[in-house]
Design a protein around this motif. Sequence first.
Motif, PDB file in Angstrom:
ATOM      1  N   CYS A 122      -9.975  -5.652  -3.722  1.00 21.99           N
ATOM      2  CA  CYS A 122      -8.882  -4.681  -3.787  1.00 21.99           C
ATOM      3  C   CYS A 122      -7.889  -5.119  -2.713  1.00 21.99           C
ATOM      4  O   CYS A 122      -8.182  -5.041  -1.520  1.00 21.99           O
ATOM      5  CB  CYS A 122      -9.383  -3.265  -3.527  1.00 21.99           C
ATOM      6  N   ARG A 124      -4.499  -4.893  -0.683  1.00 22.95           N
ATOM      7  CA  ARG A 124      -3.471  -3.913  -0.294  1.00 22.95           C
ATOM      8  C   ARG A 124      -2.621  -4.461   0.854  1.00 22.95           C
ATOM      9  O   ARG A 124      -3.033  -4.400   2.006  1.00 22.95           O
ATOM     10  CB  ARG A 124      -4.136  -2.620   0.186  1.00 22.95           C
ATOM     11  N   SER A 320      -7.259   1.649   3.960  1.00 20.34           N
ATOM     12  CA  SER A 320      -6.055   1.366   3.163  1.00 20.34           C
ATOM     13  C   SER A 320      -5.103   2.560   3.170  1.00 20.34           C
ATOM     14  O   SER A 320      -3.903   2.399   3.370  1.00 20.34           O
ATOM     15  CB  SER A 320      -6.413   1.081   1.701  1.00 20.34           C
ATOM     16  N   ASP A 321      -5.643   3.742   2.951  1.00 21.74           N
ATOM     17  CA  ASP A 321      -4.769   4.917   2.901  1.00 21.74           C
ATOM     18  C   ASP A 321      -4.246   5.290   4.286  1.00 21.74           C
ATOM     19  O   ASP A 321      -3.106   5.729   4.429  1.00 21.74           O
ATOM     20  CB  ASP A 321      -5.492   6.114   2.263  1.00 21.74           C
ATOM     21  N   ILE A 330       1.646   6.916   0.783  1.00 24.63           N
ATOM     22  CA  ILE A 330       1.162   6.110  -0.337  1.00 24.63           C
ATOM     23  C   ILE A 330       2.126   6.087  -1.521  1.00 24.63           C
ATOM     24  O   ILE A 330       1.910   5.365  -2.470  1.00 24.63           O
ATOM     25  CB  ILE A 330      -0.251   6.543  -0.801  1.00 24.63           C
ATOM     26  N   GLY A 335      -0.815  -2.090  -4.784  1.00 23.58           N
ATOM     27  CA  GLY A 335      -2.183  -2.591  -4.734  1.00 23.58           C
ATOM     28  C   GLY A 335      -2.499  -3.477  -5.934  1.00 23.58           C
ATOM     29  O   GLY A 335      -1.771  -3.486  -6.940  1.00 23.58           O
ATOM     30  N   THR A 350      -0.906   2.924  -6.130  1.00 25.00           N
ATOM     31  CA  THR A 350      -2.074   3.414  -5.391  1.00 25.00           C
ATOM     32  C   THR A 350      -2.155   4.937  -5.361  1.00 25.00           C
ATOM     33  O   THR A 350      -3.164   5.489  -4.974  1.00 25.00           O
ATOM     34  CB  THR A 350      -2.056   2.877  -3.942  1.00 25.00           C
ATOM     35  N   SER A 367       5.756   2.460  -5.478  1.00 25.88           N
ATOM     36  CA  SER A 367       4.407   1.898  -5.427  1.00 25.88           C
ATOM     37  C   SER A 367       4.151   0.988  -6.632  1.00 25.88           C
ATOM     38  O   SER A 367       3.652  -0.133  -6.487  1.00 25.88           O
ATOM     39  CB  SER A 367       3.379   3.033  -5.388  1.00 25.88           C
ATOM     40  N   SER A 371       3.885  -3.059  -6.792  1.00 23.42           N
ATOM     41  CA  SER A 371       2.692  -3.669  -7.404  1.00 23.42           C
ATOM     42  C   SER A 371       3.131  -4.731  -8.404  1.00 23.42           C
ATOM     43  O   SER A 371       2.533  -5.808  -8.497  1.00 23.42           O
ATOM     44  CB  SER A 371       1.841  -2.618  -8.117  1.00 23.42           C
TER      45      SER A 371
END
Length: 430
Positions: A122, A124, A320-321, A330, A335, A350, A367, A371
């Motif tokens: 994953c 990020r 990550s968050d 976020i 991601g 995300t 976001s 991505s």
Amino acid sequence: MIKNTFQEQIITFFQGKLVVPDFPTIPFIPGDGIGNEVWNATEQVVNFAVNASYKGKKSIRWKKVLAGEKAFQETGTWLPDETLADFRHYVIGIKGPLTTPVGGGIRSLNVALRKDLDLYVCLRPVRWFKGIPAPVHHPENVNITIFRENTEDVYSGVEFAAGSTESRLLIELLGQHFPKEIQKIRFTEDVGLAIKPISKPGSERLVQSAIEYAIQENIKVITLVHKGNIMKFTEGAFLQWGYDIAEQKYGSKVYTSRQWQKTQKSSGEEFANKEKEKAIKSGKIWINDIITDAAFQQVLLYPQEFELLVTTNLNGDYLSDALAAQVGGIGIAPGANINYQTGIAIFEATHGTAPSIAGKNMANPSSLILSAEMMLRYIGWEGAANLIIHGLERSIAEKKLTPDLSQFVEQSIRVGTSEFADIVCKNMID
Ligand code: NAI
């Protein structure tokens, strides 16, 4: 009869490398809730960037595939087999947020996608965009990429409810075979149990991919994040396997803090920093480690010390968050879920489906746009990816923001999801 001359072009993975045609078909899931709105904005921005960069010599043929609520309404399943087959077939895909069905027996669709396609990383990247309100004084110091393990750990889904036959059987089995260990469980009645598998191959492939990524991206410091002081045979083993594979396979390219500690009498942060500088000066990647709770403190206090964090699944989820929040939330964090051994990758927003603002043209599409920008970079279309960053940076600097951000920025201009996409496109070329 009209002859169909459309010849589908497919991205393939050959000898460890992606082979990308000029007109690849890429499947997408718009997603539930705000999914449609953020997807429409993203598609517009990506098509614009690709067209502006390659003037018709390259473009993406988008193929809509089903998952989530829409899939359930149309097919009776939340994640149809054809969707998984398409993601395998076309190698690269992108998705908006999906509703996690509430109720027993149904896995999170995101977890299901990651597990079924074995997307073990994953990825990020976390950075700050000038103008985004952030809770720290120097968000510009955050430029950290997280490599989170995506298929193991307590997220593997081997979990038994308190009072269930499975849980009772497991307690019984432990009692029979490990009488000493069972005494460590405080309550053996009505206890929920979960298994935390962390394997050598799972840890090795993650660390290897992270090192390859660091080499490619000119990253100088990799930090393994773990809770090995408490969970020695899972988190601790992750750390040792990580160091082992780094030293054995990349000996000429990396220098680890473990190697240094073995050969030196001196220890302490000051000496470690000198070694780190020496290693970097000699062209090597410095690999060190940090215990998870300390990592949360240190990324907040000294984010500039970190470039690439490699973590187990649960730690990485939290981290990550937390890091995304450090640079403004976020709503803008992108991601990707990637298997670097098969090339298969799904890029994703995300955030969730934000049902309270769905259909109101209020969602921030950044976001999913970012991505998609990662996706373009992954397939080697850097020109288009750079344009998107340029357009986004300028739009944010002009304070033209969706409501989630504009409410915190003085003298900002509040715009809707679709207007924001128009502004980003305009800013790519003006
Ligand atoms: P959420 O991320 O949907 O919402 C949390 C808060 O952030 C809400 O106030 C929402 O309005 C806001 N928000 C989220 N994205 C935004 C955006 N792009 N622009 C502006 N504001 C935004 O998380 P929540 O409420 O916990 O989950 C809602 C649903 O989404 C659940 O069904 C959950 O399972 C699913 N979900 C799906 C994810 C995925 O598909 N990757 C990730 C997280 C949640």
